[in-house]
Design an enzyme around this catalytic site. Structure first.
Site, PDB file in Angstrom:
ATOM      1  N   VAL A  16       0.827  -1.203   0.000  1.00  0.00           N
ATOM      2  CA  VAL A  16       0.000   0.000   0.000  1.00  0.00           C
ATOM      3  C   VAL A  16       0.865   1.258   0.000  1.00  0.00           C
ATOM      4  CG1 VAL A  16      -1.695   1.327   1.328  1.00  0.00           C
ATOM      5  CG2 VAL A  16      -1.921  -1.154   1.137  1.00  0.00           C
TER       6      VAL A  16
ATOM      7  N   ASP B 254      10.792   3.260   5.914  1.00  0.00           N
ATOM      8  CA  ASP B 254      10.466   1.903   6.348  1.00  0.00           C
ATOM      9  C   ASP B 254      11.577   1.432   7.276  1.00  0.00           C
ATOM     10  OD1 ASP B 254       8.432  -0.454   5.012  1.00  0.00           O
ATOM     11  OD2 ASP B 254      10.130  -1.170   6.190  1.00  0.00           O
TER      12      ASP B 254
ATOM     13  N   THR C   3      -1.824  -4.299   9.533  1.00  0.00           N
ATOM     14  CA  THR C   3      -2.560  -4.543  10.773  1.00  0.00           C
ATOM     15  C   THR C   3      -2.998  -6.005  10.764  1.00  0.00           C
ATOM     16  OG1 THR C   3      -4.457  -3.540   9.630  1.00  0.00           O
ATOM     17  CG2 THR C   3      -3.357  -2.218  11.303  1.00  0.00           C
TER      18      THR C   3
ATOM     19  N   THR D 263      -5.917  -0.484   7.965  1.00  0.00           N
ATOM     20  CA  THR D 263      -7.259  -0.949   8.302  1.00  0.00           C
ATOM     21  C   THR D 263      -7.330  -1.291   9.785  1.00  0.00           C
ATOM     22  OG1 THR D 263      -7.482  -1.890   6.090  1.00  0.00           O
ATOM     23  CG2 THR D 263      -9.055  -2.619   7.751  1.00  0.00           C
TER      24      THR D 263
ATOM     25  N   CYS E  66      -6.089  -8.707   4.178  1.00  0.00           N
ATOM     26  CA  CYS E  66      -7.295  -7.881   4.231  1.00  0.00           C
ATOM     27  C   CYS E  66      -8.538  -8.720   4.520  1.00  0.00           C
ATOM     28  CB  CYS E  66      -7.468  -7.115   2.913  1.00  0.00           C
ATOM     29  SG  CYS E  66      -6.232  -5.835   2.637  1.00  0.00           S
TER      30      CYS E  66
ATOM     31  N   ARG F  27       1.684 -13.397   2.768  1.00  0.00           N
ATOM     32  CA  ARG F  27       1.156 -13.185   4.117  1.00  0.00           C
ATOM     33  C   ARG F  27      -0.249 -13.766   4.240  1.00  0.00           C
ATOM     34  NH1 ARG F  27       1.504  -6.909   4.918  1.00  0.00           N
ATOM     35  NH2 ARG F  27       1.024  -7.032   2.681  1.00  0.00           N
TER      36      ARG F  27
END
Length: 439
Positions: free
Chosen positions: A22, A40, A90, A125, A265, A336
């Site tokens: 993102v 980062d 998240t 999120t 997500c 992931r």
């Protein structure tokens, strides 16, 4: 001169904290218009980005090389920026509770270098309340500044779809929100610099947080319904894909399909919502039911693979099984929360260690997170069963003869082909005698 004017006139910079699937596209896109510092904590990633190598494959090496982002792992450089976008993951913990460590850590790091007049926009999120109740106190604690007086906060949920070359930052309506009207106005104008599809101003930060989390929860529930239908129709001997294609001729039928639901997500966000609901005294029924179905699909796939091996008179304990694809979705290197790992673990219960090939997957990520080492496509030979787990473009181009070379030299009725996404022509393989099965 407000913050927006300072940014467009080059008197203030933007920082993007977190350069993953993102954050990186956001940083690259904004760098075409304004000064951007891309931060980062992963030093190896920063070195790759500086060399023009895009590990996410979201923007591509060419665009990365041409961009003007100032990539750094030196957190003190955040001091140079006034407008900050936080785009860190998240995830959830093993017990399915929210893991807020990344966003809390990012807030602490940013707080150490926050200056008066700054604005912080979170894109991660989260469940409603995280921005104002968790992140803001951390920013205040580390900076010594007061939110609403010395700095402002907003929330603009990410909607980038990894691996999707059509629905990009520029082409998706951007939801923005802020702690007050001034913040909303500035955040909206900043995003309008790159978002061509338009801006939607949410009523509040909590509304924007809630809207984002139900987007993915809705998809999760709809896919769970498709998976349940697949289980039912499989027992009836009916092809689920044929049923959905037929039902899809009605104008208001929703086009969802069965499959493995992973990633950072859809497979995660519903747990954030149900966690917050339980804190408020409500135990989710629909949302968690959908999660339970989707979380068991890997086991269900292996159960049917084993049944097909038995029908083919192939000893299960000596079976050689290959899996094509390991990422959580097609044409994306991200592994992931991939649900293909559930298939791997379930096969192990039968004493089967599969050969896994995925030319797109992030090799280092798969090794570190799952201990998985990939085989090349050429090493997939003499198998009894093949699982087409991820519909990468390279895989769906395979012809009948391409698949033929993966198997042992035995009659086709002894060859098991599991097509999870239903991308192959079922009748063609069944006519050839394969033990073909799909969701």
């Amino acid at each position: 001169m407000d913050l927006y004017e300072k940014i467009v006139k080059g008197k203030a910079k933007m920082s993007v904290v977190g350069l993953g699937y993102v954050g990186l596209p956001i940083a690259v896109s904004f760098s075409k218009k304004i000064g951007v510092i891309g931060f980062d904590i992963n030093k190896e990633k920063i070195e790759l980005l500086k060399k023009g190598i895009d590990p996410t494959k979201e923007v591509g090496n060419e665009a990365l090389t041409a961009c003007a982002v100032e990539f750094t792992s030196d957190e003190s450089r955040l001091l140079e920026a006034k407008f900050h976008i936080v785009a860190v993951p998240t995830p959830v913990n093993p017990n399915h509770t929210p893991n807020l460590n990344p966003i809390e850590s990012a807030s602490r790091i940013l707080g150490r270098y926050l200056t008066e007049g700054s604005m912080v926009v979170f894109e991660s999120t989260v469940y409603p309340g995280v921005t104002e109740e968790i992140c803001v106190p951390l920013l205040e604690e580390e900076s010594g500044l007061k939110c609403g007086v010395d700095f402002k906060v907003g929330y603009s949920p990410e909607r980038i779809n990894p691996g999707d070359k059509v629905h990009r930052l520029e082409s998706i309506i951007k939801v923005v929100s802020g702690m007050d009207q001034e913040t909303v106005d500035i955040v909206a104008k900043v995003y309008e610099l790159v978002v061509e599809a338009g801006i939607y101003r949410a009523e509040s930060i909590k509304v924007a947080e809630a809207a984002k989390i139900i987007e993915n929860s809705q998809r999760d529930i709809n896919i769970a319904f498709m998976n349940e239908l697949s289980i039912i129709f499989n027992k009836m001997g009916i092809d689920t894909k044929s049923v959905l294609e037929t039902a899809g001729t009605k104008w208001n039928f929703l086009h969802f399909y069965p499959g493995l639901v992973g990633g950072h997500c859809i497979g995660v966000d519903p747990y954030y919502l149900t966690y917050k609901a339980e804190q408020m005294g409500y135990h989710s029924q629909v949302i968690l039911s959908g999660r339970r179905i989707n979380d068991t699909m890997g086991k269900y796939v292996v159960e049917n693979l084993v049944k097909q091996l038995i029908k083919a008179n192939v000893p299960v304990n000596n079976a050689k099984v290959a899996i094509l694809g390991f990422t959580f979705k097609e044409n994306c290197p991200d592994t992931r929360n991939t649900k293909v790992i559930d298939i791997v673990y379930e096969l192990a219960e039968y004493g089967i260690i599969p050969l896994i090939a995925d030319p797109i997957a992030d090799v280092r990520q798969a090794k570190c997170e799952y201990g998985i080492e990939f085989h090349s496509i050429d090493e997939i030979i003499d198998v009894d069963a093949l699982v087409l787990a991820v519909a990468h473009g390279e895989f769906i181009k395979f012809t009948h003869s391409d698949f033929q070379r993966f198997y042992k030299d035995v009659p086709n009725e002894k060859k098991v082909l599991i097509d999870i996404k239903g991308v192959l022509k079922r009748k063609e393989y069944e006519a050839a005698g394969y033990r073909y099965w799909r969701l």
